[in-house]
Design an enzyme around this catalytic site. Structure first.
Site, PDB file in Angstrom:
ATOM      1  N   SER A  72       0.839  -1.092   0.036  1.00  0.00           N
ATOM      2  CA  SER A  72      -0.063  -0.048   0.187  1.00  0.00           C
ATOM      3  C   SER A  72       0.761   1.336   0.105  1.00  0.00           C
ATOM      4  O   SER A  72       2.059   1.463   0.466  1.00  0.00           O
ATOM      5  CB  SER A  72      -1.036  -0.055   0.997  1.00  0.00           C
ATOM      6  OG  SER A  72      -1.922  -1.095   1.222  1.00  0.00           O
TER       7      SER A  72
HETATM    8  N1  SAM Z   1      -0.855  -4.990   4.053  1.00  0.00           N
HETATM    9  C1  SAM Z   1       0.009  -5.319   2.804  1.00  0.00           C
HETATM   10  C2  SAM Z   1       1.385  -4.422   2.864  1.00  0.00           C
HETATM   11  O1  SAM Z   1       1.599  -3.819   3.936  1.00  0.00           O
HETATM   12  O2  SAM Z   1       2.060  -4.824   1.764  1.00  0.00           O
HETATM   13  C3  SAM Z   1      -0.806  -4.531   1.802  1.00  0.00           C
HETATM   14  C4  SAM Z   1      -1.319  -5.673   0.853  1.00  0.00           C
HETATM   15  S1  SAM Z   1      -2.458  -5.765  -0.537  1.00  0.00           S
HETATM   16  C5  SAM Z   1      -3.060  -4.322  -0.669  1.00  0.00           C
HETATM   17  C6  SAM Z   1      -3.680  -6.792   0.040  1.00  0.00           C
HETATM   18  C7  SAM Z   1      -3.277  -8.147   0.597  1.00  0.00           C
HETATM   19  O3  SAM Z   1      -4.501  -8.921   0.818  1.00  0.00           O
HETATM   20  C8  SAM Z   1      -2.786  -8.870  -0.762  1.00  0.00           C
HETATM   21  O4  SAM Z   1      -1.418  -9.517  -0.366  1.00  0.00           O
HETATM   22  C9  SAM Z   1      -3.802 -10.059  -0.966  1.00  0.00           C
HETATM   23  O5  SAM Z   1      -3.012 -11.494  -1.324  1.00  0.00           O
HETATM   24  C10 SAM Z   1      -4.444 -10.438   0.625  1.00  0.00           C
HETATM   25  N2  SAM Z   1      -5.656 -10.681   0.634  1.00  0.00           N
HETATM   26  C11 SAM Z   1      -6.897 -10.593  -0.537  1.00  0.00           C
HETATM   27  N3  SAM Z   1      -7.928 -11.277  -0.101  1.00  0.00           N
HETATM   28  C12 SAM Z   1      -7.512 -11.921   1.402  1.00  0.00           C
HETATM   29  C13 SAM Z   1      -7.986 -12.767   2.271  1.00  0.00           C
HETATM   30  N4  SAM Z   1      -9.417 -13.217   2.164  1.00  0.00           N
HETATM   31  N5  SAM Z   1      -7.300 -13.317   3.559  1.00  0.00           N
HETATM   32  C14 SAM Z   1      -6.006 -12.983   3.638  1.00  0.00           C
HETATM   33  N6  SAM Z   1      -5.336 -11.828   2.798  1.00  0.00           N
HETATM   34  C15 SAM Z   1      -6.244 -11.589   1.429  1.00  0.00           C
END
Ligand code: SAM
Length: 223
Positions: A72
């Site tokens: 992000s």
């Molecule tokens: N917090 C992260 C960082 O600091 O890099 C940002 C991550 S990105 C915007 C969103 C993340 O959510 C992705 O890695 C994606 O694989 C994960 N994601 C999506 N759906 C999910 C779920 N149901 N459970 C866990 N992770 C999930």
């Protein structure tokens, strides 16, 4: 990038870029000194793909981290962290570990931190990085839209992917006084919600600005 041992060297140049980033976040309206200090302490360049330039690592934008996912934008990390209103000793769950950067920012507080990622490659890569950095963060592989019922209740839950609606299971994993921060809306744009569980187990909802997150997947996510 899996199996590639990251370079974890934090130079004066990186620190100077972090100072510039803090100035820009302040200008954009981040007011919490605790949040700004936490962001200033975390070497964001450890969490971005290895070939990213230092200038790009500290620019205020999201970056691709592989697997179609992003780390992000620093402003978004600061905004969500500020809304979370963390208190010492909180038990916190982050949903969507991704690169591990947001977790690293939360880890600057004396808290107990849980994070869950759905994507196996990202989970493995970030788990290795946390081990390398000696971060004591509980990291899980699985569908975070269901929360982590075995470890509930949580004082704070932070969702870092955009949800179509508020996952019911997450509300029931909040402790009294607990807060859930989650982007909710359409696949491409969402409003930031903060839901507080009051002492009567009722939920108070506040709605904030518009953001653009990658979609939350899983049972309560986008199909
Ligand atoms: N917090 C992260 C960082 O600091 O890099 C940002 C991550 S990105 C915007 C969103 C993340 O959510 C992705 O890695 C994606 O694989 C994960 N994601 C999506 N759906 C999910 C779920 N149901 N459970 C866990 N992770 C999930």
């Amino acid at each position: 990038m899996r199996g590639e041992r990251k370079k974890t060297y934090d130079s004066e140049g990186h620190k100077a870029l972090r100072k510039e980033l803090i100035n820009s976040l302040t200008e954009k309206g981040i007011t919490s000194s605790e949040v700004l200090e936490a962001i200033e302490r975390v070497p964001r360049h450890f969490f971005v793909p290895i070939r990213t330039s230092p200038e790009d690592a500290y620019a205020d934008h999201a970056l691709q981290i592989g697997e179609g996912q992003t780390i992000s934008q620093p402003y978004t990390v600061a905004y969500q962290t500020q809304l979370l209103d963390i208190k010492e000793g909180n038990k916190i769950l982050e949903i969507g570990t991704g690169s591990g950067y947001q977790a690293a920012v939360l880890y600057q507080w004396p808290i107990e931190l849980y994070t869950i990622e759905l994507n196996q490659t990202l989970y493995q890569r970030t788990k290795e990085l946390f081990d390398q950095l000696n971060y004591s963060i509980h990291i899980f592989l699985g569908d975070g839209s269901l929360g982590l019922p075995t470890y509930a209740p949580f004082d704070r839950i932070l969702v870092t992917a955009g949800a179509p609606s508020i996952p019911e299971d997450l509300l029931h994993q909040l402790s009294p006084g607990g807060k859930l921060v989650i982007p909710v809306g359409q696949p491409k744009t969402q409003k930031m919600y903060r839901i507080t569980c009051n002492v009567f187990q009722q939920f108070d909802t506040e709605i904030f600005d518009l953001f653009s997150f990658v979609p939350l997947l899983g049972k309560y996510g986008w199909k």
